[in-house]
Design a protein around this motif. Structure first.
Motif, PDB file in Angstrom:
ATOM      1  N   MET A  59       0.823  -1.207   0.000  1.00  0.00           N
ATOM      2  CA  MET A  59       0.000   0.000   0.000  1.00  0.00           C
ATOM      3  C   MET A  59       0.860   1.261   0.000  1.00  0.00           C
ATOM      4  N   TYR A  60       1.860   1.314   0.881  1.00  0.00           N
ATOM      5  CA  TYR A  60       2.705   2.501   0.986  1.00  0.00           C
ATOM      6  C   TYR A  60       3.802   2.516  -0.073  1.00  0.00           C
ATOM      7  N   PHE A  61       4.165   1.349  -0.572  1.00  0.00           N
ATOM      8  CA  PHE A  61       5.088   1.283  -1.711  1.00  0.00           C
ATOM      9  C   PHE A  61       4.482   1.989  -2.921  1.00  0.00           C
ATOM     10  N   PHE A  62       3.220   1.692  -3.215  1.00  0.00           N
ATOM     11  CA  PHE A  62       2.533   2.345  -4.333  1.00  0.00           C
ATOM     12  C   PHE A  62       2.301   3.835  -4.047  1.00  0.00           C
ATOM     13  N   LEU A  63       2.022   4.165  -2.787  1.00  0.00           N
ATOM     14  CA  LEU A  63       1.805   5.560  -2.423  1.00  0.00           C
ATOM     15  C   LEU A  63       3.060   6.390  -2.652  1.00  0.00           C
ATOM     16  N   SER A  64       4.221   5.836  -2.317  1.00  0.00           N
ATOM     17  CA  SER A  64       5.480   6.566  -2.542  1.00  0.00           C
ATOM     18  C   SER A  64       5.727   6.793  -4.029  1.00  0.00           C
ATOM     19  N   LYS A  65       5.354   5.825  -4.862  1.00  0.00           N
ATOM     20  CA  LYS A  65       5.503   5.990  -6.317  1.00  0.00           C
ATOM     21  C   LYS A  65       4.545   7.058  -6.827  1.00  0.00           C
TER      22      LYS A  65
END
Length: 310
Positions: A59-65
Protein backbone atom coordinates in the motif's frame (compact mmCIF):
# COMPACT_ATOMS: atom_id res chain seq x y z
CA UNK A 1 8.12 34.06 -34.34
CA UNK A 2 9.31 33.09 -37.78
CA UNK A 3 8.28 30.46 -40.26
CA UNK A 4 9.47 29.33 -43.64
CA UNK A 5 7.84 27.22 -46.33
CA UNK A 6 8.43 24.09 -44.26
CA UNK A 7 6.68 25.69 -41.30
CA UNK A 8 9.72 25.67 -39.04
CA UNK A 9 8.43 27.07 -35.75
CA UNK A 10 10.73 28.86 -33.36
CA UNK A 11 8.37 29.46 -30.46
CA UNK A 12 4.83 29.57 -29.13
CA UNK A 13 3.25 32.02 -26.72
CA UNK A 14 1.67 30.77 -23.48
CA UNK A 15 -1.06 33.31 -22.71
CA UNK A 16 -1.62 32.07 -19.15
CA UNK A 17 -4.45 33.35 -16.96
CA UNK A 18 -4.34 37.13 -17.13
CA UNK A 19 -2.87 39.84 -19.35
CA UNK A 20 -3.00 42.43 -16.56
CA UNK A 21 0.53 43.19 -15.26
CA UNK A 22 -0.68 44.02 -11.74
CA UNK A 23 -2.11 40.50 -11.28
CA UNK A 24 1.12 38.70 -12.24
CA UNK A 25 2.81 38.98 -8.79
CA UNK A 26 -0.32 37.53 -7.15
CA UNK A 27 -0.41 34.62 -9.62
CA UNK A 28 3.34 34.07 -9.15
CA UNK A 29 3.05 34.00 -5.36
CA UNK A 30 0.01 31.71 -5.40
CA UNK A 31 1.46 29.13 -7.78
CA UNK A 32 4.93 29.27 -6.22
CA UNK A 33 3.37 28.52 -2.81
CA UNK A 34 1.26 25.66 -4.16
CA UNK A 35 4.25 24.18 -6.00
CA UNK A 36 6.48 24.28 -2.91
CA UNK A 37 3.74 22.71 -0.78
CA UNK A 38 3.25 19.98 -3.42
CA UNK A 39 6.95 19.13 -3.65
CA UNK A 40 7.56 19.32 0.11
CA UNK A 41 4.43 17.34 1.03
CA UNK A 42 4.99 14.53 -1.45
CA UNK A 43 8.70 14.40 -0.61
CA UNK A 44 7.78 13.91 3.05
CA UNK A 45 5.55 10.99 2.08
CA UNK A 46 8.41 9.36 0.16
CA UNK A 47 10.91 9.89 3.01
CA UNK A 48 8.41 8.59 5.58
CA UNK A 49 7.82 5.39 3.59
CA UNK A 50 11.56 4.84 3.12
CA UNK A 51 12.50 5.53 6.74
CA UNK A 52 9.75 3.56 8.57
CA UNK A 53 9.94 -0.22 8.13
CA UNK A 54 6.30 -0.50 9.27
CA UNK A 55 5.39 1.18 5.96
CA UNK A 56 7.33 -1.31 3.83
CA UNK A 57 4.13 -2.90 2.55
CA UNK A 58 2.51 -2.74 -0.92
CA UNK A 59 0.00 0.00 0.00
CA UNK A 60 2.70 2.50 0.99
CA UNK A 61 5.09 1.28 -1.71
CA UNK A 62 2.53 2.34 -4.33
CA UNK A 63 1.81 5.56 -2.42
CA UNK A 64 5.48 6.57 -2.54
CA UNK A 65 5.50 5.99 -6.32
CA UNK A 66 2.35 8.11 -6.66
CA UNK A 67 4.00 10.90 -4.66
CA UNK A 68 7.06 10.78 -6.91
CA UNK A 69 4.87 10.98 -10.01
CA UNK A 70 2.91 13.91 -8.52
CA UNK A 71 6.15 15.85 -7.97
CA UNK A 72 7.18 15.20 -11.57
CA UNK A 73 3.68 16.02 -12.86
CA UNK A 74 3.60 19.50 -11.32
CA UNK A 75 7.27 20.10 -12.18
CA UNK A 76 6.41 19.67 -15.85
CA UNK A 77 4.30 22.84 -15.97
CA UNK A 78 4.63 25.14 -12.94
CA UNK A 79 8.38 26.00 -13.02
CA UNK A 80 8.11 27.14 -16.66
CA UNK A 81 5.04 29.23 -15.83
CA UNK A 82 6.83 30.85 -12.87
CA UNK A 83 9.90 31.52 -15.02
CA UNK A 84 7.79 33.23 -17.68
CA UNK A 85 6.11 35.46 -15.10
CA UNK A 86 9.44 36.34 -13.50
CA UNK A 87 11.07 37.19 -16.86
CA UNK A 88 7.87 38.83 -18.18
CA UNK A 89 7.96 36.54 -21.20
CA UNK A 90 5.25 34.28 -22.58
CA UNK A 91 7.50 32.42 -25.00
CA UNK A 92 8.20 28.69 -25.08
CA UNK A 93 10.26 27.08 -27.83
CA UNK A 94 8.79 24.46 -30.13
CA UNK A 95 11.15 21.87 -28.68
CA UNK A 96 10.23 22.93 -25.15
CA UNK A 97 6.54 22.66 -25.97
CA UNK A 98 6.92 19.17 -27.42
CA UNK A 99 8.98 18.10 -24.39
CA UNK A 100 6.36 19.51 -22.03
CA UNK A 101 3.57 17.62 -23.83
CA UNK A 102 5.56 14.38 -23.66
CA UNK A 103 6.16 14.51 -19.91
CA UNK A 104 2.71 15.90 -19.14
CA UNK A 105 1.02 12.94 -20.87
CA UNK A 106 3.54 10.52 -19.34
CA UNK A 107 2.94 11.53 -15.73
CA UNK A 108 -0.82 12.12 -16.13
CA UNK A 109 -1.32 8.58 -17.42
CA UNK A 110 1.03 7.22 -14.73
CA UNK A 111 -1.10 8.95 -12.08
CA UNK A 112 -4.23 7.25 -13.39
CA UNK A 113 -2.65 3.80 -13.71
CA UNK A 114 -1.07 3.95 -10.24
CA UNK A 115 -4.42 4.90 -8.72
CA UNK A 116 -5.85 1.82 -10.44
CA UNK A 117 -3.05 -0.37 -9.07
CA UNK A 118 -3.73 1.01 -5.59
CA UNK A 119 -7.43 0.15 -5.99
CA UNK A 120 -6.44 -3.43 -6.85
CA UNK A 121 -4.21 -3.52 -3.77
CA UNK A 122 -7.15 -2.46 -1.55
CA UNK A 123 -9.37 -5.04 -3.27
CA UNK A 124 -6.94 -7.86 -2.44
CA UNK A 125 -6.41 -6.58 1.13
CA UNK A 126 -10.14 -6.42 1.94
CA UNK A 127 -11.58 -9.23 -0.17
CA UNK A 128 -8.70 -11.73 0.23
CA UNK A 129 -6.99 -10.77 3.51
CA UNK A 130 -5.65 -14.26 4.26
CA UNK A 131 -3.89 -14.46 0.89
CA UNK A 132 -2.81 -10.82 0.72
CA UNK A 133 0.90 -11.34 1.35
CA UNK A 134 0.99 -14.24 -1.09
CA UNK A 135 -0.81 -12.41 -3.89
CA UNK A 136 0.87 -9.01 -3.39
CA UNK A 137 4.39 -10.41 -3.40
CA UNK A 138 7.42 -8.21 -4.26
CA UNK A 139 7.58 -9.55 -7.82
CA UNK A 140 3.96 -8.66 -8.56
CA UNK A 141 4.34 -5.24 -6.92
CA UNK A 142 7.34 -4.54 -9.13
CA UNK A 143 5.39 -5.57 -12.23
CA UNK A 144 2.42 -3.41 -11.17
CA UNK A 145 4.75 -0.41 -11.22
CA UNK A 146 6.82 -1.38 -14.28
CA UNK A 147 3.86 -2.06 -16.61
CA UNK A 148 2.24 1.39 -16.06
CA UNK A 149 5.61 3.02 -16.77
CA UNK A 150 5.97 1.10 -20.04
CA UNK A 151 2.40 1.87 -21.11
CA UNK A 152 2.78 5.56 -20.23
CA UNK A 153 6.10 5.94 -22.03
CA UNK A 154 4.80 4.26 -25.20
CA UNK A 155 1.58 6.31 -25.19
CA UNK A 156 3.30 9.66 -24.64
CA UNK A 157 5.93 8.79 -27.26
CA UNK A 158 3.23 7.95 -29.82
CA UNK A 159 1.24 11.12 -29.10
CA UNK A 160 4.35 13.30 -29.24
CA UNK A 161 5.67 11.81 -32.49
CA UNK A 162 2.28 12.32 -34.12
CA UNK A 163 2.22 15.88 -32.77
CA UNK A 164 5.56 16.57 -34.46
CA UNK A 165 4.03 15.73 -37.86
CA UNK A 166 1.61 18.66 -37.67
CA UNK A 167 2.18 22.02 -39.34
CA UNK A 168 1.46 25.41 -37.76
CA UNK A 169 0.84 28.38 -40.02
CA UNK A 170 -0.18 31.68 -38.43
CA UNK A 171 -1.58 31.14 -34.94
CA UNK A 172 1.10 30.46 -32.32
CA UNK A 173 -0.79 31.63 -29.23
CA UNK A 174 -1.70 28.91 -26.72
CA UNK A 175 -4.55 30.06 -24.44
CA UNK A 176 -3.19 28.07 -21.52
CA UNK A 177 -0.37 28.15 -18.95
CA UNK A 178 1.24 25.04 -20.47
CA UNK A 179 1.39 23.22 -23.80
CA UNK A 180 -1.72 21.04 -23.73
CA UNK A 181 -2.18 18.39 -26.42
CA UNK A 182 -5.75 19.24 -27.38
CA UNK A 183 -4.95 22.96 -27.61
CA UNK A 184 -1.96 22.24 -29.85
CA UNK A 185 -4.03 20.08 -32.18
CA UNK A 186 -6.58 22.89 -32.48
CA UNK A 187 -3.81 25.35 -33.45
CA UNK A 188 -2.49 23.15 -36.27
CA UNK A 189 -3.34 24.09 -39.85
CA UNK A 190 -2.67 20.60 -41.27
CA UNK A 191 -5.00 17.60 -41.14
CA UNK A 192 -5.49 16.60 -37.49
CA UNK A 193 -8.05 13.83 -37.97
CA UNK A 194 -5.65 10.97 -37.10
CA UNK A 195 -4.24 12.88 -34.12
CA UNK A 196 -7.74 13.47 -32.77
CA UNK A 197 -8.73 9.83 -33.21
CA UNK A 198 -5.58 8.58 -31.44
CA UNK A 199 -5.97 11.15 -28.65
CA UNK A 200 -9.56 10.14 -27.87
CA UNK A 201 -8.82 6.43 -28.26
CA UNK A 202 -5.91 6.71 -25.83
CA UNK A 203 -8.10 8.70 -23.42
CA UNK A 204 -10.82 6.05 -23.55
CA UNK A 205 -8.32 3.22 -23.11
CA UNK A 206 -5.99 4.75 -20.50
CA UNK A 207 -8.55 6.85 -18.58
CA UNK A 208 -11.84 5.03 -19.10
CA UNK A 209 -10.32 1.56 -18.75
CA UNK A 210 -8.65 2.23 -15.40
CA UNK A 211 -11.77 4.02 -14.14
CA UNK A 212 -13.82 0.91 -14.96
CA UNK A 213 -11.21 -1.19 -13.14
CA UNK A 214 -11.46 1.06 -10.08
CA UNK A 215 -15.27 0.80 -10.13
CA UNK A 216 -15.07 -3.00 -10.31
CA UNK A 217 -12.58 -3.12 -7.43
CA UNK A 218 -14.72 -0.93 -5.21
CA UNK A 219 -17.91 -2.76 -6.06
CA UNK A 220 -16.22 -5.94 -4.76
CA UNK A 221 -14.87 -4.04 -1.73
CA UNK A 222 -18.31 -2.64 -0.83
CA UNK A 223 -19.82 -6.10 -1.21
CA UNK A 224 -17.18 -7.59 1.12
CA UNK A 225 -17.58 -4.81 3.70
CA UNK A 226 -21.35 -5.26 3.65
CA UNK A 227 -20.91 -8.93 4.62
CA UNK A 228 -18.88 -8.03 7.73
CA UNK A 229 -21.12 -8.46 10.77
CA UNK A 230 -19.63 -5.98 13.26
CA UNK A 231 -19.82 -2.21 12.82
CA UNK A 232 -16.25 -1.86 14.06
CA UNK A 233 -15.04 -4.35 11.44
CA UNK A 234 -16.85 -2.46 8.71
CA UNK A 235 -15.35 0.86 9.82
CA UNK A 236 -11.83 -0.62 10.00
CA UNK A 237 -12.14 -2.15 6.52
CA UNK A 238 -13.51 1.04 4.99
CA UNK A 239 -10.91 3.25 6.68
CA UNK A 240 -8.11 1.40 4.87
CA UNK A 241 -9.40 2.57 1.49
CA UNK A 242 -11.04 5.90 2.41
CA UNK A 243 -7.94 7.96 1.55
CA UNK A 244 -7.51 6.28 -1.83
CA UNK A 245 -11.19 6.71 -2.63
CA UNK A 246 -10.93 10.41 -1.78
CA UNK A 247 -7.94 10.88 -4.10
CA UNK A 248 -9.62 8.96 -6.95
CA UNK A 249 -12.81 11.00 -6.56
CA UNK A 250 -10.87 14.27 -6.50
CA UNK A 251 -8.76 13.35 -9.56
CA UNK A 252 -11.58 12.10 -11.77
CA UNK A 253 -14.08 14.77 -10.66
CA UNK A 254 -11.63 17.56 -11.49
CA UNK A 255 -10.86 16.01 -14.88
CA UNK A 256 -14.59 15.74 -15.57
CA UNK A 257 -14.98 19.35 -14.43
CA UNK A 258 -12.31 20.49 -16.89
CA UNK A 259 -14.07 18.67 -19.74
CA UNK A 260 -17.53 19.99 -18.86
CA UNK A 261 -16.38 23.56 -18.28
CA UNK A 262 -14.54 23.72 -21.59
CA UNK A 263 -17.42 22.07 -23.46
CA UNK A 264 -20.09 24.28 -21.89
CA UNK A 265 -18.34 27.63 -21.98
CA UNK A 266 -16.31 27.11 -25.17
CA UNK A 267 -13.69 29.25 -23.44
CA UNK A 268 -10.02 28.32 -23.36
CA UNK A 269 -9.54 30.65 -20.38
CA UNK A 270 -12.10 28.76 -18.28
CA UNK A 271 -10.52 25.46 -19.36
CA UNK A 272 -7.08 26.71 -18.25
CA UNK A 273 -8.48 27.79 -14.89
CA UNK A 274 -10.28 24.47 -14.39
CA UNK A 275 -7.19 22.46 -15.35
CA UNK A 276 -5.39 23.92 -12.32
CA UNK A 277 -7.50 21.53 -10.24
CA UNK A 278 -5.97 18.31 -11.56
CA UNK A 279 -2.51 19.64 -12.48
CA UNK A 280 -1.83 21.53 -9.24
CA UNK A 281 -4.53 21.21 -6.56
CA UNK A 282 -4.90 17.41 -6.62
CA UNK A 283 -1.14 16.63 -6.34
CA UNK A 284 -0.92 19.24 -3.57
CA UNK A 285 -3.78 17.72 -1.55
CA UNK A 286 -2.73 14.07 -1.90
CA UNK A 287 -0.18 14.15 0.97
CA UNK A 288 -2.73 15.76 3.28
CA UNK A 289 -5.42 13.22 2.38
CA UNK A 290 -3.10 10.27 3.01
CA UNK A 291 -1.56 11.61 6.21
CA UNK A 292 -4.29 13.37 8.20
CA UNK A 293 -6.46 10.28 8.81
CA UNK A 294 -3.73 7.64 8.61
CA UNK A 295 -2.22 6.73 11.99
CA UNK A 296 0.72 4.82 10.49
CA UNK A 297 1.65 7.72 8.22
CA UNK A 298 1.28 10.31 11.02
CA UNK A 299 3.53 8.20 13.25
CA UNK A 300 6.13 7.87 10.49
CA UNK A 301 6.06 11.62 9.75
CA UNK A 302 6.41 12.43 13.43
CA UNK A 303 9.40 10.08 13.70
CA UNK A 304 10.86 11.67 10.56
CA UNK A 305 10.80 15.14 12.12
CA UNK A 306 12.05 13.97 15.50
CA UNK A 307 14.84 11.60 14.41
CA UNK A 308 15.30 12.31 10.73
CA UNK A 309 15.48 9.61 7.99
CA UNK A 310 16.72 6.29 9.31
Amino acid sequence: METDNDTQILEFLLLGFSKQPESQPIIFGLFCSMYLITVFGNLLIILAVISDYHLHIPMYFFLSKLSFVDICFTSTTIPKMLWNIQTQSKAITYEGCITQIYFLILFAVLDILLLTVMAYDRFVAICHPLHYTVIMNPRLCGLLVLVPWIMSVLNSLLQTLMMMQLSFCTNFEIPHFFCELNQMIQLACSDTFLNTIVMYFAAALLCGGPFFGILCSYSKIVSSIYRISSAQGKYKAFSTCASHLSVVSLFYCTMLGVYLSSAAAHSSHSSATASVMYTVITPMLNPFIYSLRNKDMKRALKALFVKGPM
